[in-house]
Design a protein around this motif. Structure first.
Motif, mmCIF file in Angstrom:
data_model
loop_
_atom_site.group_PDB
_atom_site.id
_atom_site.type_symbol
_atom_site.label_atom_id
_atom_site.label_comp_id
_atom_site.label_asym_id
_atom_site.label_seq_id
_atom_site.Cartn_x
_atom_site.Cartn_y
_atom_site.Cartn_z
ATOM 1 N N ASN A 72 75.483 38.541 -54.405
ATOM 2 C CA ASN A 72 76.128 39.851 -54.523
ATOM 3 C C ASN A 72 76.482 40.629 -53.327
ATOM 4 O O ASN A 72 75.777 40.700 -52.219
ATOM 5 C CB ASN A 72 75.257 40.640 -55.515
ATOM 6 C CG ASN A 72 74.930 40.084 -56.920
ATOM 7 O OD1 ASN A 72 75.904 39.122 -57.361
ATOM 8 N ND2 ASN A 72 74.114 40.651 -57.797
ATOM 9 N N THR A 74 77.262 44.714 -52.598
ATOM 10 C CA THR A 74 77.244 46.068 -53.110
ATOM 11 C C THR A 74 76.956 47.360 -52.107
ATOM 12 O O THR A 74 76.544 47.025 -51.019
ATOM 13 C CB THR A 74 76.002 46.058 -53.945
ATOM 14 O OG1 THR A 74 75.811 47.266 -54.560
ATOM 15 C CG2 THR A 74 74.712 45.812 -53.185
ATOM 16 N N THR A 97 78.671 39.471 -58.462
ATOM 17 C CA THR A 97 79.320 40.616 -58.625
ATOM 18 C C THR A 97 79.490 41.264 -57.057
ATOM 19 O O THR A 97 78.674 41.083 -56.218
ATOM 20 C CB THR A 97 78.450 41.656 -59.266
ATOM 21 O OG1 THR A 97 77.201 42.057 -58.700
ATOM 22 C CG2 THR A 97 78.180 41.049 -60.842
ATOM 23 N N THR A 99 80.300 45.019 -55.939
ATOM 24 C CA THR A 99 80.388 46.475 -56.678
ATOM 25 C C THR A 99 80.183 47.643 -55.511
ATOM 26 O O THR A 99 79.797 47.450 -54.661
ATOM 27 C CB THR A 99 79.167 46.678 -57.512
ATOM 28 O OG1 THR A 99 77.814 46.655 -56.860
ATOM 29 C CG2 THR A 99 79.027 45.699 -58.623
ATOM 30 N N GLN A 119 83.685 45.387 -59.642
ATOM 31 C CA GLN A 119 83.316 46.658 -60.456
ATOM 32 C C GLN A 119 83.231 47.756 -59.668
ATOM 33 O O GLN A 119 82.329 47.720 -58.481
ATOM 34 C CB GLN A 119 81.792 46.274 -61.047
ATOM 35 C CG GLN A 119 81.985 45.149 -61.787
ATOM 36 C CD GLN A 119 80.244 45.056 -62.478
ATOM 37 O OE1 GLN A 119 79.303 45.566 -61.985
ATOM 38 N NE2 GLN A 119 80.034 44.069 -63.441
ATOM 39 N N THR A 120 83.896 48.918 -59.762
ATOM 40 C CA THR A 120 84.097 50.108 -59.208
ATOM 41 C C THR A 120 84.314 51.179 -60.489
ATOM 42 O O THR A 120 84.857 50.807 -61.579
ATOM 43 C CB THR A 120 84.824 50.187 -58.180
ATOM 44 O OG1 THR A 120 84.684 51.368 -57.456
ATOM 45 C CG2 THR A 120 86.483 49.917 -58.597
ATOM 46 N N THR A 148 87.737 48.815 -63.438
ATOM 47 C CA THR A 148 87.930 49.839 -62.446
ATOM 48 C C THR A 148 88.987 50.695 -62.998
ATOM 49 O O THR A 148 89.293 50.693 -64.309
ATOM 50 C CB THR A 148 88.843 49.205 -61.262
ATOM 51 O OG1 THR A 148 88.953 50.239 -60.347
ATOM 52 C CG2 THR A 148 90.241 48.538 -61.515
#
Length: 358
Positions: A72, A74, A97, A99, A119-120, A148
């Motif tokens: 990930n 992040t 992911t 993020t 993802q945001t 998003t």
């Protein structure tokens, strides 16, 4: 990078790792304190991410000829994430992911991008570019690849293209997607959690192309935005817009245009048009609403069949609107209740059928 990894523990310290020649392999965590930035670069090699890369709120910038993401990425706050493959592809492993809480996420490859999950916030943006390749779904679970506000997608060989379940899953407010090559479909499915979706642009831009456009919502309305660029295929591809659900409409407020490809619009409730739907060649046009169809703009084809079906309600054409086809093209309007007709026109050797069942 092995062992205990690379960390800044205080003072918003930055991390910058640059490999002039060869690969950069990350086997241990890389994490920056506070607003500290993380910059990982392989000038002439692959960046292989096998451990978490993070910052509390800082920018993360990763660049390599090729990027393989097996862990990930992040950051928090308005920290942005930029991942670039400047001589190849980006591949996210299934389940990984990337993020940010409020920051933009950008994935840019000269070849292809295989997505797991980006993802945001719904007030932010995600941009994915596959300049000479495809944007594909590399996530086994049928959950959103992109979450998003506005998603901007650009590819040459398709976006979510291929046999089911290859379509790209989204949970976004607005979509802007283009495919520039000869092949490859644009297939996007807005998951139920995302409800409605606004279309800024869906476009197959190659006049010699054969790619189709398919947009589906699992539980929400599709709105083709009046201030956008509509839904268009310059080649021979088809267009299908499908809004599933008892309160799901399709609102055509900007052009929907093909050449010889069929245009199909399906709504779980109503279809309302305030902009032209047209096939500049002999493409068929098919409108299917579970309840009503409100036609506030022209529908035209150069020789295709035009059909409209209001399953439990009525079809209403605004005064002055025109539905027309030429050559062997026919027109059939069918409604469970009423059909209010403005102008329906075909060749004098063809037919028009209007049925108001009740």
């Amino acid at each position: 990078i092995n062992g205990t990894g690379v960390r800044t523990l205080a003072g918003n310290g930055n991390i910058n790792v640059d490999v002039d020649a060869g690969d950069l392999t990350i086997n241990a965590v890389v994490t920056a304190h506070g607003s500290g930035t993380v910059t990982l670069n392989a000038d002439a090699g692959t960046v292989d991410i096998n451990a978490v890369v993070s910052s509390t709120t800082g920018v993360i910038d990763i660049t390599g000829d090729v990027v393989t993401q097996d862990a990930n990425i992040t950051t928090g706050g308005a920290g942005t994430v930029d991942v670039t493959a400047d001589n190849g592809s980006i591949t996210m492993a299934d389940g990984t992911t990337t993020t940010s809480v409020n920051g933009a996420i950008t994935y840019d490859a000269t070849a292809s991008v295989a997505l797991s999950q980006l993802q945001t916030a719904n007030t932010s943006t995600v941009s994915v570019t596959a300049t000479a390749g495809a944007i594909s779904d590399n996530l086994t679970a049928e959950t959103a690849n992109i979450t998003t506000g506005t998603a901007t997608l650009l590819a040459a060989l398709g976006i979510g293209s291929g046999a089911a379940p290859a379509d790209l899953e989204t949970d976004v407010t607005t979509i802007d997607a283009r495919n520039t090559g000869l092949t490859g479909d644009i297939q996007i499915n807005e998951v139920a959690a995302g409800t409605a979706i606004d279309v800024q642009r869906l476009a197959q831009t190659n006049p010699l192309g054969a790619g189709n456009i398919l947009l589906t919502t699992e539980a929400g309305t599709i709105t083709v935005l009046v201030g956008g660029q509509g839904v268009t295929t310059l080649g021979t591809g088809t267009i299908t817009l499908t809004a599933v659900g008892g309160t799901s409409d399709v609102l055509v407020n900007n052009v929907v245009t093909s050449t010889t490809g069929t245009i199909q619009v399906n709504a779980g409730r109503d279809i309302t048009t305030t902009a032209i739907i047209s096939a500049t060649g002999a493409g068929n046009i098919d409108l299917n609403a579970v309840r009503d169809i409100g036609q506030g703009a022209n529908i035209t084809s150069a020789g295709g069949v035009i059909t409209a079906d209001a399953g439990t309600g009525s079809i209403t054409m605004t005064d002055g609107t025109l539905t027309s086809t030429s050559g062997a093209g026919t027109i059939a309007y069918t409604a469970a209740i009423n059909v209010a007709v403005s102008q329906l026109q075909t060749a004098n050797t063809s037919t028009v059928s209007v049925t108001a069942t009740a």
